[in-house]
Design a protein around this motif. Structure first.
Motif, PDB file in Angstrom:
ATOM      1  N   ALA A 199       0.853  -1.189   0.000  1.00 44.68           N
ATOM      2  CA  ALA A 199       0.000   0.000   0.000  1.00 44.68           C
ATOM      3  C   ALA A 199       0.886   1.235   0.000  1.00 44.68           C
ATOM      4  O   ALA A 199       2.054   1.190   0.406  1.00 44.68           O
ATOM      5  CB  ALA A 199      -0.927   0.005   1.218  1.00 44.68           C
ATOM      6  N   ARG A 200       0.313   2.342  -0.462  1.00 47.20           N
ATOM      7  CA  ARG A 200       1.054   3.597  -0.496  1.00 47.20           C
ATOM      8  C   ARG A 200       0.064   4.763  -0.465  1.00 47.20           C
ATOM      9  O   ARG A 200      -1.126   4.600  -0.740  1.00 47.20           O
ATOM     10  CB  ARG A 200       1.911   3.692  -1.753  1.00 47.20           C
TER      11      ARG A 200
ATOM     12  N   VAL B  50       2.305  -4.895   9.985  1.00 41.90           N
ATOM     13  CA  VAL B  50       3.585  -4.264   9.644  1.00 41.90           C
ATOM     14  C   VAL B  50       3.686  -2.965  10.430  1.00 41.90           C
ATOM     15  O   VAL B  50       2.822  -2.097  10.320  1.00 41.90           O
ATOM     16  CB  VAL B  50       3.688  -3.997   8.128  1.00 41.90           C
ATOM     17  N   LYS B  51       4.754  -2.822  11.201  1.00 46.94           N
ATOM     18  CA  LYS B  51       4.902  -1.680  12.089  1.00 46.94           C
ATOM     19  C   LYS B  51       5.918  -0.682  11.528  1.00 46.94           C
ATOM     20  O   LYS B  51       6.852  -1.057  10.807  1.00 46.94           O
ATOM     21  CB  LYS B  51       5.357  -2.137  13.478  1.00 46.94           C
ATOM     22  N   HIS B  52       5.706   0.578  11.881  1.00 40.46           N
ATOM     23  CA  HIS B  52       6.650   1.674  11.647  1.00 40.46           C
ATOM     24  C   HIS B  52       6.960   1.873  10.160  1.00 40.46           C
ATOM     25  O   HIS B  52       8.078   2.270   9.805  1.00 40.46           O
ATOM     26  CB  HIS B  52       7.957   1.450  12.415  1.00 40.46           C
ATOM     27  N   LYS B  53       6.013   1.605   9.283  1.00 42.52           N
ATOM     28  CA  LYS B  53       6.203   1.829   7.852  1.00 42.52           C
ATOM     29  C   LYS B  53       4.938   2.449   7.287  1.00 42.52           C
ATOM     30  O   LYS B  53       3.865   1.838   7.331  1.00 42.52           O
ATOM     31  CB  LYS B  53       6.514   0.523   7.122  1.00 42.52           C
ATOM     32  N   ILE B  54       5.080   3.661   6.741  1.00 36.66           N
ATOM     33  CA  ILE B  54       3.919   4.343   6.193  1.00 36.66           C
ATOM     34  C   ILE B  54       3.536   3.780   4.832  1.00 36.66           C
ATOM     35  O   ILE B  54       2.400   3.927   4.376  1.00 36.66           O
ATOM     36  CB  ILE B  54       4.177   5.862   6.115  1.00 36.66           C
ATOM     37  N   ASN B  55       4.471   3.121   4.146  1.00 34.85           N
ATOM     38  CA  ASN B  55       4.198   2.407   2.892  1.00 34.85           C
ATOM     39  C   ASN B  55       4.474   0.919   3.119  1.00 34.85           C
ATOM     40  O   ASN B  55       5.541   0.409   2.760  1.00 34.85           O
ATOM     41  CB  ASN B  55       5.063   2.947   1.748  1.00 34.85           C
TER      42      ASN B  55
END
Length: 422
Positions: free
Chosen positions: A309-310, A344-349
């Protein structure tokens, strides 16, 4: 008798003595030459004669540690060019009047030509209406004044009143500007009495001009009279899409007309400029989700790969980032199966690349749908929805296109980006 013997002996002795004398002289000469060489007596090079065995020229060789640079054998001739003849006293020679510490920044003239080895002069410009502008200025003015070319679509309509069918023939498209390697297709939508029916052409490689020559068939409702579509409330839309190597669909242009105008446009070739998509549709999206679908008819299984995702809304991810995707398989309004990806942690994408297999008979595909939702776990037991998307024949946009491509290509992975809506 004694006299002959004496003569023979005398001749023999004379011959022997002469030979011994010659040998002694030759030995004496050799000794003299050796003595001269040992003493270092050199022969005068001017009086000595050249010989093959004796070299008169002596070379002195000196060792050096400096690298030897090859010398160019060819020298290009200097091209002499006429210097500009200056008669005005206002000419300024910058090479003489400029200061060594401060270098003036002069704007380069696009119409002037610089020559190597010549002095550079700057002439003051005079504002006059007769001066012709430079080539770069002309090109810039042309690009700003010229309007942007929109894609054009060539199609024809044919209404079959007896069968209550509308045939739209997609002939070709022009003025398409996309990157190399992109593919595209044309989709059609007919909205009548709150119902929407979709159809699309085959996917082809896009260029400046693309030819399809395909017919899109739409079945009209029963309330359509046999005389035509006059007085019917409805709309027909044609859209040109492009999909790149990352399987992301982009709308290049669209056009719409009323269903009541089909009778006027029937049996005629139409050229229409496609209008670019509105920016409101892009800004209303809460992000994008990349999915891959495949259906195995022999095993009656639907494979869904949640890839990544993005563009997620960053204002909702300030406190904590712990993202996952929830998938729900529905048959009409009944929920058949629920699954969820890992977090999924600490990733904006985020990137998941997680595959889920769902059992679904083939006869239920046309009335089934997939509902995907991106969730963020702000605290233990609290999930905040960021956006969702719907896939199926009852969906619209990319959800309908992706599901239709999956049905048309069984046993193949079909990937596509889907916008997320809050």
């Amino acid at each position: 008798m004694f006299i002959s013997v004496a003569v023979v002996l005398g001749a023999t002795l004379g011959t022997v003595s002469g030979a011994l004398t010659l040998c002694g002289l030759s030995l004496l000469c050799r000794n003299c030459k050796k003595g001269r060489l040992e003493r270092g007596d050199s022969v005068d090079p001017e009086k000595a004669k050249a010989s093959i065995l004796h070299t008169l020229t002596q070379f002195s060789v000196q060792k050096s540690t400096e690298p030897i640079q090859p010398q160019t054998l060819l020298k290009f001739p200097k091209i002499y060019r006429p210097k500009p003849s200056v008669t005005s006293p206002e000419v300024i020679n910058y090479s003489e009047n400029t200061n060594t510490t401060e270098k003036p920044l002069a704007e380069p003239d696009c119409c002037s030509q610089e020559t190597e080895g010549d002095e550079v002069f700057a002439l003051p410009r005079q504002d006059s209406a007769d001066d012709t502008p430079c080539t770069v200025e002309q090109l810039s003015s042309m690009t700003t004044s010229s309007s942007v070319l929109h894609p054009k679509l060539h199609f024809s309509l044919r209404l079959h009143s007896q069968n209550r069918e509308l045939h739209i023939t997609i002939i070709e498209a022009e003025n398409i500007t996309v990157e190399a390697g992109c593919e595209g297709y044309v989709s059609g939508c007919v909205s009548v009495s709150g119902e929407q029916k979709y159809s699309q052409t085959a996917v082809r490689k896009l260029a400046t001009r693309v030819q399809w020559g395909e017919v899109l068939v739409f079945v009209l409702p029963n309330n359509c009279s046999k005389e035509g579509t006059d007085g019917m409330e409805g709309e027909v839309g044609l859209t040109l899409h492009s999909c790149d190597r990352f399987s992301r669909n982009t709308t290049l242009g669209t056009m719409r007309f009323k269903l009541a105008d089909v009778g006027m446009m029937s049996d005629a070739d139409c050229w229409v400029d496609l209008q670019p998509p509105k920016q409101l549709e892009v800004t209303s999206s809460a992000g994008e989700l990349l999915l891959s679908l495949s259906y195995l008819p022999a095993a009656n299984r639907l494979g869904v790969v949640v890839m990544k995702a993005r563009g997620l809304q960053s204002d909702k991810l300030k406190d904590n980032i712990d993202l996952s995707v929830k998938l729900t398989l529905k048959h009409q309004s009944t929920k058949l199966k629920k699954k969820q990806t890992r977090r999924v942690k600490h990733k904006i994408n985020p990137v998941w690349n997680e595959m889920m297999m769902l059992e679904l008979p083939r006869e239920l595909l046309t009335k089934s749908s997939l509902d995907l939702e991106v969730l963020n776990q702000t605290s233990p037991g609290t999930l905040l929805p960021l956006g969702c998307c719907l896939l199926g024949l009852h969906a619209s946009g990319t959800g309908l296109q992706h599901w239709q491509q999956m049905l048309d290509n069984p046993r193949k992975q079909v990937a596509m980006w889907h916008p997320l809506y809050a």
